[in-house]
Design a protein around this motif. Structure first.
Motif, PDB file in Angstrom:
ATOM      1  N   GLU A 211       0.713  -1.060   0.174  1.00 51.84           N
ATOM      2  CA  GLU A 211      -0.130  -0.075   0.063  1.00 51.84           C
ATOM      3  C   GLU A 211       0.877   1.189   0.019  1.00 51.84           C
ATOM      4  OE1 GLU A 211      -3.228   1.005  -0.293  1.00 51.84           O
ATOM      5  OE2 GLU A 211      -2.295   2.820   0.036  1.00 51.84           O
TER       6      GLU A 211
ATOM      7  N   ALA B  75       3.511  -0.413  -5.421  1.00 49.83           N
ATOM      8  CA  ALA B  75       3.302  -1.925  -6.117  1.00 49.83           C
ATOM      9  C   ALA B  75       3.680  -1.871  -7.453  1.00 49.83           C
ATOM     10  CB  ALA B  75       1.869  -2.154  -5.846  1.00 49.83           C
TER      11      ALA B  75
ATOM     12  N   ASN C 200      -8.833  -4.542  -4.957  1.00 49.84           N
ATOM     13  CA  ASN C 200      -9.487  -3.724  -5.792  1.00 49.84           C
ATOM     14  C   ASN C 200      -8.545  -2.391  -6.046  1.00 49.84           C
ATOM     15  OD1 ASN C 200     -10.034  -2.624  -3.275  1.00 49.84           O
ATOM     16  ND2 ASN C 200     -11.911  -1.662  -3.685  1.00 49.84           N
TER      17      ASN C 200
HETATM   18  C1  LIG Z   1      -9.515   1.240  -3.995  1.00 52.00           C
HETATM   19  S1  LIG Z   1      -8.448   1.486  -2.785  1.00 52.00           S
HETATM   20  C2  LIG Z   1      -8.335  -0.260  -2.282  1.00 52.00           C
HETATM   21  C3  LIG Z   1      -9.156  -0.378  -0.956  1.00 52.00           C
HETATM   22  C4  LIG Z   1      -8.852  -1.741  -0.303  1.00 52.00           C
HETATM   23  N1  LIG Z   1      -9.435  -2.577  -0.743  1.00 52.00           N
HETATM   24  C5  LIG Z   1      -9.521  -1.544   1.409  1.00 52.00           C
HETATM   25  O1  LIG Z   1     -10.093  -2.436   1.708  1.00 52.00           O
HETATM   26  O2  LIG Z   1      -9.372  -0.481   1.937  1.00 52.00           O
HETATM   27  C6  LIG Z   1      -6.934   1.433  -3.633  1.00 52.00           C
HETATM   28  C7  LIG Z   1      -5.809   1.469  -2.926  1.00 52.00           C
HETATM   29  O3  LIG Z   1      -4.547   1.279  -3.689  1.00 52.00           O
HETATM   30  C8  LIG Z   1      -3.518   2.297  -3.231  1.00 52.00           C
HETATM   31  N2  LIG Z   1      -2.426   2.568  -4.399  1.00 52.00           N
HETATM   32  C9  LIG Z   1      -2.747   3.383  -5.264  1.00 52.00           C
HETATM   33  N3  LIG Z   1      -1.571   3.391  -5.937  1.00 52.00           N
HETATM   34  C10 LIG Z   1      -0.937   2.591  -5.503  1.00 52.00           C
HETATM   35  C11 LIG Z   1       0.307   2.262  -5.929  1.00 52.00           C
HETATM   36  N4  LIG Z   1       1.082   2.746  -7.104  1.00 52.00           N
HETATM   37  N5  LIG Z   1       1.005   1.171  -5.222  1.00 52.00           N
HETATM   38  C12 LIG Z   1       0.564   0.666  -3.985  1.00 52.00           C
HETATM   39  N6  LIG Z   1      -0.679   0.959  -3.762  1.00 52.00           N
HETATM   40  C13 LIG Z   1      -1.282   2.023  -4.436  1.00 52.00           C
HETATM   41  C14 LIG Z   1      -4.439   3.449  -2.756  1.00 52.00           C
HETATM   42  O4  LIG Z   1      -3.629   4.294  -1.894  1.00 52.00           O
HETATM   43  C15 LIG Z   1      -5.525   2.606  -2.189  1.00 52.00           C
HETATM   44  O5  LIG Z   1      -5.487   2.575  -0.875  1.00 52.00           O
END
Ligand SMILES: C[S@@+](CC[C@H](N)C(=O)[O-])C[C@H]1O[C@@H](n2cnc3c(N)ncnc32)[C@H](O)[C@@H]1O
Length: 771
Positions: free
Chosen positions: A98, A145, A210
């Motif tokens: 994350e 990620a 997601n």
């Molecule tokens: C739609 S949310 C997922 C929510 C999660 N399923 C939960 O239960 O809280 C997408 C997540 O991906 C993270 N995110 C966005 N870009 C990312 C990256 N490049 N690497 C890792 N995490 C990332 C965001 O910070 C966000 O918390």
């Protein structure tokens, strides 16, 4: 959970068998081994936010672990259960990545809290978990990620000043229009990522999540300027306009294709089926199908975490190799409390394509012996000199003409121009000397017009037997002997039409010939059921993207209707004969009309499109409404012959034909062959006795491939259970045994009994088993 649950079912079945055989210790060992595999199962959410998905995964796996431990206690394995500490499911099985540090910290805590809640619920409030309770285990990594990089440096312009860009967020009011417009003074620095490379993910059995729902534009707004460029540089396989989430899908698919991950399961926007995102899935599913979608919901309601807005999402689950899957289509959705929805689904099975539609796996259809030896691509002359004009023909005696000169038919003659071409066929003359004796005129003509061309042909047989066609279809010729007519169809044509031709007509290699001289078969082949099949199996070719009729794909595996009552056959025969006669009459009376023109008009009628003046003229003179009536009647009668509704969708027709093909293939494996022309194909054939004993049950459909008997008992149980589940009808032990290489009923019967014992199969009174 499905793969873990399926394994567990296998283990439970195996344990039941062993206990029945008095081998309780072996049963315990199986269950213990399953538990220790379960306790090592790792789940990764590579965009885990605050860890909700991991939390739910932990709850489900703990439930399963509870069932496993219950069985061990039942088996008297109290010691194993008492000594569990250290190898049980804990937050350490759940890994996350994350980018947001706060969310990452919360996710780690959520897992521990969830674990402790579960522990106290199961063990009671007074039994504390092993110390230290909140171990300093970091399974949630706070990092990007997608990429890693050596450095992130501010871009400088020629003057050495930092390059900046609108921050993608801040708006201001336009002084004239009063509308919100980007505030160009709100600027952020542009970065260059030095040596960006793919981020590594920890090895996991399941990858879920997601990941961010962004299109290309919002990715720019929510990430440092320069970031997405670096990501693209690393993953150039993901198209520029694909949704951001597809980078996660792509990485997870690689892990799944390598089989290091059992399944990936993501929730994405429903735009995953649009062309750019779809292309990412397609690239992993193409050719050898490194991964398949085994579960999909293409369009489901969802509430966006960020702003609480209603969005539509897609669920996709993929596994390695080529597999069919389950697709749920939302039929009814009702909003209920707290923004949740109550949803009802329609379920379909089949190969799921990147558009998240189920396809029938046409590859499953096998060549049927019943259709063998009665069809062939037409003759390939290999020598223009075989086609002759009146000048030469008038030099021949009646006997020569009768024996050696025939009408020549090509695809063009069937659907377009109606040339009257004549061709010499002396392929059955054994030697050059015989030909010289039988017809000096033809011999001389061919020596001068065919032999020079043949003398330079690369194939020896074509050079030496220069008077014989390049492809003389020697194995097919006997099928035509003794018939009055044959059915011919163009190999490639816009409209798939079958016509009846005298058997003496030589159809060339642009046609497919079918040696059946009964208009009943013309009816079946001209029916929508066959046309849908032919179109799906034959594919398309050339500039016009015209459908092809490939004998091996379209004719050989096609299951003709079985046991059709004679009166119904007569009706099909009569309609088909009337259709063929009507078309011939129309074409003879109007030189400018062709089958392509008539069927173009028929297509317009079916589409309900208004006809142009030219089309109306063709319709009137070509009696197209009458042609349509015959086709409609044939379609209805042939559907009746199959015992199917007349209004099935194309997909349903294909599904039923593939299933019927499987049934026929299974019958043929037992020796029951429904020959199309038994007197020609198998004059000595005797149907097996079971045919007369068959009480109308459809044949047991079994897997196409005979598979090796699995080595371990749990795998044997799973394999037997999946065969029972896949079978359309109950199976006898010997039917199940046939699915395994060299196995007899006695081998599979105990497994079937064990499955029945634990309620995973039913034993019927007649000794067969059902799922
Ligand atoms: C739609 S949310 C997922 C929510 C999660 N399923 C939960 O239960 O809280 C997408 C997540 O991906 C993270 N995110 C966005 N870009 C990312 C990256 N490049 N690497 C890792 N995490 C990332 C965001 O910070 C966000 O918390």
């Amino acid at each position: 959970m499905e793969p873990l649950r399926a394994d567990w079912d296998g283990v439970r079945g195996a344990a039941a068998t062993l206990i029945e055989e008095g081998k309780a210790d072996e049963a315990k060992a199986f269950v213990e081994a399953f538990h220790s595999r379960l306790a090592q199962t790792r789940v990764l959410d590579p965009a885990c936010g605050t860890g909700n998905f991991l939390y739910v995964a932990m709850a489900r796996m703990k439930e399963l672990e509870g069932e496993v431990l219950d069985l061990l206690v039942e088996l008297g394995d109290d010691q194993y259960v008492a000594e569990l500490t250290g190898h049980t499911i804990t937050p350490e099985n759940f890994l996350g990545i994350e980018i947001n540090p706060r969310a990452a910290a919360i996710a780690q805590l959520v897992l521990w809290i969830g674990y402790l809640q579960w522990h106290f619920r199961v063990n009671g409030a007074d039994r504390t978990p092993p110390e230290p309770i909140l171990r300093d285990v970091k399974t949630i990594e706070n990092r990007d990620a997608l990429i890693e990089w050596d450095d992130k440096v501010a871009e400088l312009d020629d003057a050495g000043e930092p390059v900046t860009w609108w921050d993608g967020e801040t708006m201001k009011e336009h002084p004239v229009t009063g509308k919100k417009v980007p505030d160009e003074t709100a600027r952020v620095e542009v970065y260059r990522y030095v040596k960006p490379r793919a981020a590594k993910w920890p090895k996991a059995d399941f990858i879920v999540g997601n990941p961010p729902f962004h299109g290309a534009r919002t990715v720019r707004a929510t990430n440092p300027v320069g970031y997405i460029e670096a990501v693209r540089q690393v993953y150039d396989i993901v198209p520029e306009n694909a949704d951001f989430v597809m980078f996660w899908w792509h990485k997870a698919a690689i892990a799944t294709a390598n089989a290091s991950t059992v399944r990936l399961g993501f929730i994405t926007t429903k735009s995953i089926t649009q062309s750019f995102s779809r292309a990412v899935m397609a690239s992993h599913m193409a050719d050898k199908r490194r991964v398949s979608i085994v579960f999909a919901i293409p369009n489901h309601p969802w509430i966006d975490e960020a702003d609480g807005a209603d969005v539509r999402v897609a669920f996709t689950v993929a596994a390695s190799g080529k597999q069919t899957g389950r697709k749920l289509e939302v039929l009814i959705e009702r909003p209920i409390a707290d923004g949740a929805f109550e949803v009802e689904f329609a379920e379909t099975h089949g190969l799921i394509n990147p558009s998240l539609r189920t396809e029938v796996d046409l590859q499953e259809a096998k060549t049927l012996r019943a259709n063998s030896d009665v069809s062939s691509v037409g003759f390939q002359l290999t020598g223009k000199g075989f086609v002759v004009g009146e000048e030469l023909i008038s030099e021949l005696s009646d006997a020569e003409r009768q024996s050696f000169v025939f009408s020549l038919l090509g695809a063009r003659e069937i659907v377009q121009t109606r040339l009257q071409r004549r061709v010499i066929d002396v392929c059955e003359v054994v030697s050059e000397a015989d030909l010289r004796r039988a017809s000096p005129t033809i011999y001389q003509h061919l020596v001068n017009s065919v032999k020079p061309e043949r003398d330079v042909n690369a194939r020896k047989s074509v050079r030496e037997k220069w008077w014989v066609y390049g492809e003389a279809r020697n194995t097919f010729r006997p099928a035509l002997k003794g018939l009055a007519s044959q059915i011919v169809t163009p190999l490639t044509a816009k409209h798939r039409v079958f016509v009846v031709e005298p058997v003496s007509t030589r159809a060339d290699s642009t046609c497919v010939c079918i040696a059946l001289d009964d208009h009943y078969f013309l009816g079946i082949l001209s029916s929508r059921i066959h046309l849908v099949w032919a179109l799906a199996n034959g594919g398309r070719l050339g500039v016009g993207d015209d459908p092809r009729y490939l004998k091996g794909e379209c004719f050989d595996p096609f299951p003709f209707p079985g046991d059709v009552p004679e009166p119904l056959k007569d009706k099909i025969r009569a309609e088909a004969e009337a259709l063929d006669a009507l078309r011939k009459r129309v074409l003879e009376s109007h030189e400018d009309l062709t089958l392509t023109k008539l069927y173009n008009v028929l297509e317009a009628l079916r589409e309900g499109r208004p006809l142009t003046d030219a089309e109306r003229d063709m319709h009137d003179r070509g009696l197209v409404t009458l042609i349509r009536q015959h086709h409609d009647a044939i379609d209805a009668l042939v559907a009746e012959a199959y015992g199917w509704p007349a209004d099935l969708s194309d997909e349903e027709i294909l599904t039923r034909l593939v299933a019927l093909n499987k049934e026929r293939a299974a019958e043929e494996a037992r020796g029951l062959i429904r020959w199309l022309r038994p007197e020609y194909q198998a004059p000595d054939y005797k149907a097996p006795v079971t045919q007369t004993l068959d009480l109308g049950e459809t044949a047991a459909a079994l897997p196409d491939n005979v598979i090796p008997w699995p080595g371990s008992l749990p795998e044997q149980v799973s394999a037997v259970q999946s065969i029972l589940t896949a079978a359309a009808t109950p199976l006898a032990p010997q039917d199940v045994a046939r699915a395994f290489k060299g196995k007899r009923a006695a081998t599979v019967r105990p497994v079937l009994d064990a499955l029945a014992g634990i309620g995973m199969a039913r034993r019927l009174k007649d000794g067969r088993y059902a799922a």
